[in-house]
Design a protein around this motif. Structure first.
Motif, PDB file in Angstrom:
ATOM      1  N   ILE A 263     -12.913   1.954  -3.215  1.00 39.32           N
ATOM      2  CA  ILE A 263     -12.616   3.035  -2.325  1.00 39.32           C
ATOM      3  C   ILE A 263     -13.821   3.141  -1.396  1.00 39.32           C
ATOM      4  CG2 ILE A 263     -12.334   5.628  -2.261  1.00 39.32           C
ATOM      5  CD1 ILE A 263     -10.874   5.644  -4.838  1.00 39.32           C
TER       6      ILE A 263
ATOM      7  N   LEU B 191     -13.113   0.587   1.121  1.00 39.54           N
ATOM      8  CA  LEU B 191     -12.352   0.679   2.069  1.00 39.54           C
ATOM      9  C   LEU B 191     -12.606   1.907   3.151  1.00 39.54           C
ATOM     10  CD1 LEU B 191      -9.204   0.531  -0.620  1.00 39.54           C
ATOM     11  CD2 LEU B 191      -9.633  -1.089   1.248  1.00 39.54           C
ATOM     12  N   ALA B 192     -13.214   2.805   2.519  1.00 39.45           N
ATOM     13  CA  ALA B 192     -13.534   4.121   3.352  1.00 39.45           C
ATOM     14  C   ALA B 192     -14.412   3.592   4.696  1.00 39.45           C
ATOM     15  CB  ALA B 192     -14.091   5.234   2.515  1.00 39.45           C
TER      16      ALA B 192
ATOM     17  N   GLN C  72      -6.019   3.662   5.093  1.00 41.44           N
ATOM     18  CA  GLN C  72      -5.891   4.744   4.226  1.00 41.44           C
ATOM     19  C   GLN C  72      -4.926   4.741   3.029  1.00 41.44           C
ATOM     20  OE1 GLN C  72      -4.124   7.157   7.513  1.00 41.44           O
ATOM     21  NE2 GLN C  72      -6.201   7.396   8.513  1.00 41.44           N
TER      22      GLN C  72
ATOM     23  N   ILE D 161      -6.617   3.022   0.209  1.00 39.84           N
ATOM     24  CA  ILE D 161      -7.463   4.159  -0.406  1.00 39.84           C
ATOM     25  C   ILE D 161      -6.700   4.966  -1.327  1.00 39.84           C
ATOM     26  CG2 ILE D 161      -8.641   6.350  -0.284  1.00 39.84           C
ATOM     27  CD1 ILE D 161      -9.803   4.828   2.456  1.00 39.84           C
TER      28      ILE D 161
ATOM     29  N   ALA E 262      -5.885   2.762  -4.322  1.00 42.04           N
ATOM     30  CA  ALA E 262      -6.782   2.665  -5.207  1.00 42.04           C
ATOM     31  C   ALA E 262      -7.198   3.972  -6.141  1.00 42.04           C
ATOM     32  CB  ALA E 262      -8.415   2.256  -4.362  1.00 42.04           C
ATOM     33  N   SER E 263      -7.155   5.009  -5.385  1.00 38.98           N
ATOM     34  CA  SER E 263      -7.255   6.081  -6.016  1.00 38.98           C
ATOM     35  C   SER E 263      -6.028   6.416  -7.336  1.00 38.98           C
ATOM     36  CB  SER E 263      -7.146   7.637  -5.076  1.00 38.98           C
ATOM     37  OG  SER E 263      -8.034   7.384  -4.339  1.00 38.98           O
TER      38      SER E 263
ATOM     39  N   SER F 225      -4.034  -2.439  -3.494  1.00 40.89           N
ATOM     40  CA  SER F 225      -5.087  -1.849  -2.411  1.00 40.89           C
ATOM     41  C   SER F 225      -5.837  -2.840  -1.779  1.00 40.89           C
ATOM     42  CB  SER F 225      -5.744  -0.628  -3.417  1.00 40.89           C
ATOM     43  OG  SER F 225      -6.781  -0.153  -2.739  1.00 40.89           O
TER      44      SER F 225
END
Length: 171
Positions: free
Chosen positions: A3, A6-7, A127, A130, A133-134, A148
């Protein structure tokens, strides 16, 4: 960790998008200003040419050689100005030069708009990646993490296209 990566890429893509959008807007304004200047030159050129042609009629009505000579001098000045406004390489403000500059600004605008769209699609991919992934963390489903990563790769490719070859893919 996925995450966070990715962020990071999302932030980079958003920065690229904003920069490309700002540049596209600037080039659009530049092109519009140059075309407005081109139109002003065209109008002035037309007015001066019309005045020179109208002066031909005035010469026909005159018998005085001095008046005819004065009219001819003015016509020569008008025609010279009209010719100079057609092409003025020294200042870059002739109609030909203005049109070329405006077209160049339009090309830069279009390239930046294409880059902007690539960055925006890359941002969307990041987005969604993410979110996946979450969700994989919450549900403990590794396939979501794999999706993801796949979307993250798609986002990197789109951001790369935005930077290196924005007009390669059209959306």
């Amino acid at each position: 960790m996925l995450i966070a990566i990715l962020a990071l890429f999302l932030a980079i893509a958003e920065t690229g998008a904003k920069s490309a959008q700002t540049e596209a807007i600037s080039r659009n304004v530049e092109a519009a200003n140059l075309w407005a200047f081109f139109q002003a030159r065209t109008i002035r050129q037309t007015v001066v040419r019309t005045a020179a042609e109208e002066a031909e009629l005035e010469k026909a009505l005159r018998a005085d050689a001095a008046a005819i000579a004065a009219i001819e001098r003015q016509q020569a000045a008008w025609r010279g100005a009209a010719d100079r406004w057609e092409s003025e390489p020294s200042s870059g403000e002739g109609r030909r030069e203005l049109a070329a500059r405006a077209r160049a600004a339009e090309v830069k605008r279009d390239r930046n708009m294409a880059a902007y769209h690539n960055y925006e699609y890359a941002s969307a991919a990041f987005q969604v990646a993410i979110v996946l992934a979450s969700a994989s963390i919450i549900t403990a489903v590794p396939l979501l993490a794999l999706g993801s990563v796949g979307l993250g790769v798609v986002g990197v490719v789109l951001a790369g296209l935005g930077f290196f070859a924005p007009e390669l893919v059209h959306f």
